[in-house]
Design a protein around this motif. Structure first.
Motif, PDB file in Angstrom:
ATOM      1  N   UNK A  88       0.820  -1.210   0.000  1.00 49.97           N
ATOM      2  CA  UNK A  88       0.000   0.000   0.000  1.00 49.97           C
ATOM      3  C   UNK A  88       0.857   1.265   0.000  1.00 49.97           C
ATOM      4  N   UNK A  89       1.958   1.276   0.784  1.00 50.27           N
ATOM      5  CA  UNK A  89       2.810   2.463   0.831  1.00 50.27           C
ATOM      6  C   UNK A  89       3.443   2.747  -0.528  1.00 50.27           C
ATOM      7  N   UNK A  90       3.821   1.692  -1.212  1.00 47.23           N
ATOM      8  CA  UNK A  90       4.435   1.856  -2.536  1.00 47.23           C
ATOM      9  C   UNK A  90       3.411   2.420  -3.524  1.00 47.23           C
ATOM     10  N   UNK A  91       2.202   1.892  -3.483  1.00 48.19           N
ATOM     11  CA  UNK A  91       1.153   2.403  -4.366  1.00 48.19           C
ATOM     12  C   UNK A  91       0.898   3.878  -4.059  1.00 48.19           C
ATOM     13  N   UNK A  92       0.848   4.217  -2.769  1.00 46.45           N
ATOM     14  CA  UNK A  92       0.632   5.606  -2.391  1.00 46.45           C
ATOM     15  C   UNK A  92       1.713   6.521  -2.928  1.00 46.45           C
ATOM     16  N   UNK A  93       2.974   6.049  -2.892  1.00 41.68           N
ATOM     17  CA  UNK A  93       4.074   6.864  -3.415  1.00 41.68           C
ATOM     18  C   UNK A  93       3.919   7.073  -4.914  1.00 41.68           C
ATOM     19  N   UNK A  94       3.609   6.014  -5.662  1.00 42.71           N
ATOM     20  CA  UNK A  94       3.474   6.135  -7.111  1.00 42.71           C
ATOM     21  C   UNK A  94       2.345   7.085  -7.487  1.00 42.71           C
ATOM     22  N   UNK A  95       1.231   6.991  -6.780  1.00 38.60           N
ATOM     23  CA  UNK A  95       0.102   7.872  -7.080  1.00 38.60           C
ATOM     24  C   UNK A  95       0.449   9.324  -6.778  1.00 38.60           C
ATOM     25  N   UNK A  96       1.116   9.552  -5.645  1.00 40.45           N
ATOM     26  CA  UNK A  96       1.468  10.914  -5.272  1.00 40.45           C
ATOM     27  C   UNK A  96       2.565  11.501  -6.133  1.00 40.45           C
ATOM     28  N   UNK A  97       3.635  10.741  -6.350  1.00 42.73           N
ATOM     29  CA  UNK A  97       4.778  11.247  -7.103  1.00 42.73           C
ATOM     30  C   UNK A  97       4.404  11.507  -8.567  1.00 42.73           C
ATOM     31  N   UNK A  98       3.540  10.687  -9.130  1.00 45.26           N
ATOM     32  CA  UNK A  98       3.143  10.858 -10.534  1.00 45.26           C
ATOM     33  C   UNK A  98       2.159  12.006 -10.726  1.00 45.26           C
ATOM     34  N   UNK A  99       1.546  12.475  -9.627  1.00 51.81           N
ATOM     35  CA  UNK A  99       0.544  13.530  -9.750  1.00 51.81           C
ATOM     36  C   UNK A  99      -0.733  13.053 -10.404  1.00 51.81           C
ATOM     37  N   UNK A 100      -1.047  11.773 -10.245  1.00 54.48           N
ATOM     38  CA  UNK A 100      -2.244  11.211 -10.878  1.00 54.48           C
ATOM     39  C   UNK A 100      -3.498  11.931 -10.407  1.00 54.48           C
ATOM     40  N   UNK A 101      -4.408  12.197 -11.365  1.00 52.20           N
ATOM     41  CA  UNK A 101      -5.659  12.862 -11.047  1.00 52.20           C
ATOM     42  C   UNK A 101      -6.714  11.894 -10.533  1.00 52.20           C
ATOM     43  N   UNK A 102      -6.686  10.677 -11.025  1.00 54.39           N
ATOM     44  CA  UNK A 102      -7.619   9.652 -10.579  1.00 54.39           C
ATOM     45  C   UNK A 102      -7.054   8.283 -10.893  1.00 54.39           C
ATOM     46  N   UNK A 103      -7.695   7.260 -10.358  1.00 50.33           N
ATOM     47  CA  UNK A 103      -7.268   5.878 -10.543  1.00 50.33           C
ATOM     48  C   UNK A 103      -8.327   5.143 -11.353  1.00 50.33           C
ATOM     49  N   UNK A 104      -7.895   4.492 -12.427  1.00 56.66           N
ATOM     50  CA  UNK A 104      -8.769   3.647 -13.226  1.00 56.66           C
ATOM     51  C   UNK A 104      -8.439   2.195 -12.907  1.00 56.66           C
ATOM     52  N   UNK A 105      -9.386   1.484 -12.331  1.00 57.79           N
ATOM     53  CA  UNK A 105      -9.149   0.097 -11.952  1.00 57.79           C
ATOM     54  C   UNK A 105      -9.511  -0.811 -13.122  1.00 57.79           C
ATOM     55  N   UNK A 106      -8.548  -1.649 -13.535  1.00 54.36           N
ATOM     56  CA  UNK A 106      -8.719  -2.476 -14.734  1.00 54.36           C
ATOM     57  C   UNK A 106      -9.141  -3.909 -14.435  1.00 54.36           C
ATOM     58  N   UNK A 107      -9.548  -4.152 -13.188  1.00 56.36           N
ATOM     59  CA  UNK A 107     -10.009  -5.493 -12.839  1.00 56.36           C
ATOM     60  C   UNK A 107      -9.255  -6.116 -11.700  1.00 56.36           C
ATOM     61  N   UNK A 108      -8.771  -5.289 -10.757  1.00 57.06           N
ATOM     62  CA  UNK A 108      -7.981  -5.825  -9.639  1.00 57.06           C
ATOM     63  C   UNK A 108      -8.850  -6.484  -8.579  1.00 57.06           C
ATOM     64  N   UNK A 109     -10.143  -6.156  -8.577  1.00 57.43           N
ATOM     65  CA  UNK A 109     -11.106  -6.648  -7.581  1.00 57.43           C
ATOM     66  C   UNK A 109     -10.890  -6.039  -6.202  1.00 57.43           C
TER      67      UNK A 109
END
Length: 512
Positions: A88-109
């Motif tokens: 979870x911490x790694x995902x949080x870093x990638x989302x924050x560092x990339x400046x992502x506006x939103x997350x599109x879930x492609x089927x992770x469930x």
């Protein structure tokens, strides 16, 4: 120059009913893929996501992933793949560092824990809404798509400072690379290509988009991890003609003695492509002299910064090379330069650092101008920018590259780049650990593994190794978690007071 969006659109308009994607028992046509991408682009623009923005694609490589990537591009946005298996911490870093506006879930469930808005791609694209392939393929598709100088994607790689870094690739270099590699590999429109890699591994970009810009058929694995028999069964069932996979999977699935059924399953394959780490020469020799030696192998090499594949070596029946399989010569769009420690061009046979130039280069690292300036350099008397790979190579007698190792402590394991300093930084950040060093050594059957040697803060409990691995799994991707942890009273040091890594390897008992 045409972008990937332009090329896929051409196929959607020319043959909307033609099969584009296969996944499990699902079939998606080019027209359906294009309209799903258009619906997603419209949904993004309704959310004020457009040119200059970043979205995160969270989940496995599915038809929804492909539609989300294409739709994001059509809206003018770039995307970053986020593996749902990351901590979870790694995902949080990638989302924050990339400046992502939103997350599109492609089927992770399972949606990531984030304050960003999260949307299921299936709901945005109308995956179950019955699409008429004979309708106009451009119906409802907004915008004209990106230009060649727009950012296409960002892929994160391990960082020596303890923080992963994002590599930025533009649309122009990506499309140019795909055009060149299609020629070098001999891809044709009728090919059925298997994509096996995780979307967070940059090879997946080539695996997914190469067949689609050619008008071929893409087989995506989805979330399932296949066994060898399952892989061969799907190759036969889907009529796969091209297989791309990480080196580790090639060695695991294709290295053993093949049964008559295996040989029959692979009869229609016209090429097998692998890369990400050095391949065993013994495995390649056994294949090329075996019952399927007529199927060419392609040993590929390329850092993320050089837009996927920079060199390739085709291996045909009867190959009987030495103990290292060449990584070949330059793929179109890439320039190779070998420089010695003094910056002079190396002579044939002389070990040297590989520099990569040409139009197929990344623009640099996201938000890291300092690191970009260190690695993407201009050289006296030469035009353009060159990327310093940090890889040691030499030219053999045939003028082909032989990979020798690294100038630093970066390693490749199961196709992923790992900066050992990043793993060490996380280790010494644990309250139980006073000092640590990580090495790549050999485990059973000679397979490479990560071994961590740690010095505890106090008396070491018997459960310390297991506890360290558990905490590392919470903080790092699975491929960066040490396979074993050894507890030492002190780390061996040399006369200069620095850690003696050769003695560390001797301690681990698995020297490489």
């Amino acid at each position: 120059m045409s972008t990937v969006v332009d090329l896929v659109r051409q196929h959607a308009l020319a043959a909307p009913g033609k099969t584009a994607l296969l996944c499990g028992d699902r079939t998606v046509s080019y027209g359906e893929l294009w309209r799903r991408a258009g619906r997603l682009a419209a949904a993004l623009r309704d959310r004020r996501v457009g040119p200059g923005d970043m979205v995160a694609l969270h989940g496995p490589a599915t038809p929804e992933f492909v539609a989300a990537a294409l739709g994001s591009w059509l809206a003018g946005a770039a995307w970053v793949p986020v593996d749902q298996q990351l901590p979870a911490d790694r995902i949080g870093h990638l989302l924050g560092d990339s400046g992502s506006r939103l997350v599109l879930d492609t089927g992770s469930r399972r949606h990531p824990a984030t304050t960003l808005p999260v949307a299921d791609v299936e709901s945005l694209t109308g995956a179950d809404s019955g699409v008429d392939d004979e309708a106009g393929a451009d119906a409802g598709v907004p915008g004209s798509g990106p230009s060649g100088t727009d950012l296409a994607y960002v892929i994160y790689t391990s960082g020596s400072t303890g923080t992963p870094k994002g590599v930025c690739v533009d649309h122009g270099p990506l499309a140019l690379h795909l055009r060149h590699v299609a020629v070098d590999y001999g891809h044709v429109e009728g090919d059925v290509c298997l994509s096996f890699s995780s979307p967070s591994f940059d090879a997946s970009i080539e695996e997914i988009w190469l067949p689609l810009v050619q008008g071929g058929v893409l087989v995506v694995r989805g979330a399932a991890m296949w066994t060898g028999p399952q892989l061969f069964d799907r190759i036969r069932g889907y009529g796969v003609t091209r297989v791309q996979c990480p080196t580790a999977y090639f060695e695991a699935f294709f290295a053993d003695d093949l049964t008559d059924a295996d040989v029959a399953a692979l009869a229609g394959v016209r090429g097998i492509y692998f890369g990400g780490e050095a391949v065993s020469a013994a495995v390649v020799r056994r294949w090329s002299n075996g019952p399927l030696g007529h199927i060419p192998l392609y040993n590929t090499y390329g850092p993320t910064e050089a837009v996927i594949t920079a060199t390739s070596r085709r291996i045909d029946r009867g190959w009987s090379g030495g103990d290292r399989v060449p990584i070949g010569s330059a793929v179109g769009g890439h320039e190779l330069l070998l420089l010695d420690a003094d910056g002079h061009e190396a002579l044939p046979g002389q070990p040297a650092e590989l520099y990569l130039g040409g139009p197929c280069l990344a623009r640099g690292y996201l938000g890291r101008d300092d690191l970009t300036a260190q690695r993407f350099v201009r050289l006296p008397g030469r035009d353009g920018v060159f990327y310093r790979t940090g890889d040691l190579v030499r030219l053999d007698d045939d003028g082909e590259l032989i990979f020798l190792g690294r100038t630093d402590r970066q390693v490749k394991l199961r196709g992923f780049r790992i900066e050992l300093e990043e793993v060490e930084a996380v280790l010494v950040g644990l309250p139980q650990v006073r000092n640590a060093v990580v090495v790549l050594d050999s485990g059973p059957q000679g397979r490479p593994r990560l071994t961590a040697c740690v010095v505890p803060q106090g008396p070491a409990a018997d459960e310390l190794p297991a506890e360290v691995r558990r905490r590392m799994a919470e903080l790092l991707p699975a491929y960066m978690v040490p396979d074993r942890v050894l507890v030492l009273a002190e780390l061996p040091v040399g006369a200069t007071g620095k850690i003696d890594r050769e003695r560390v390897l001797a301690v681990t008992g698995g020297a490489r």
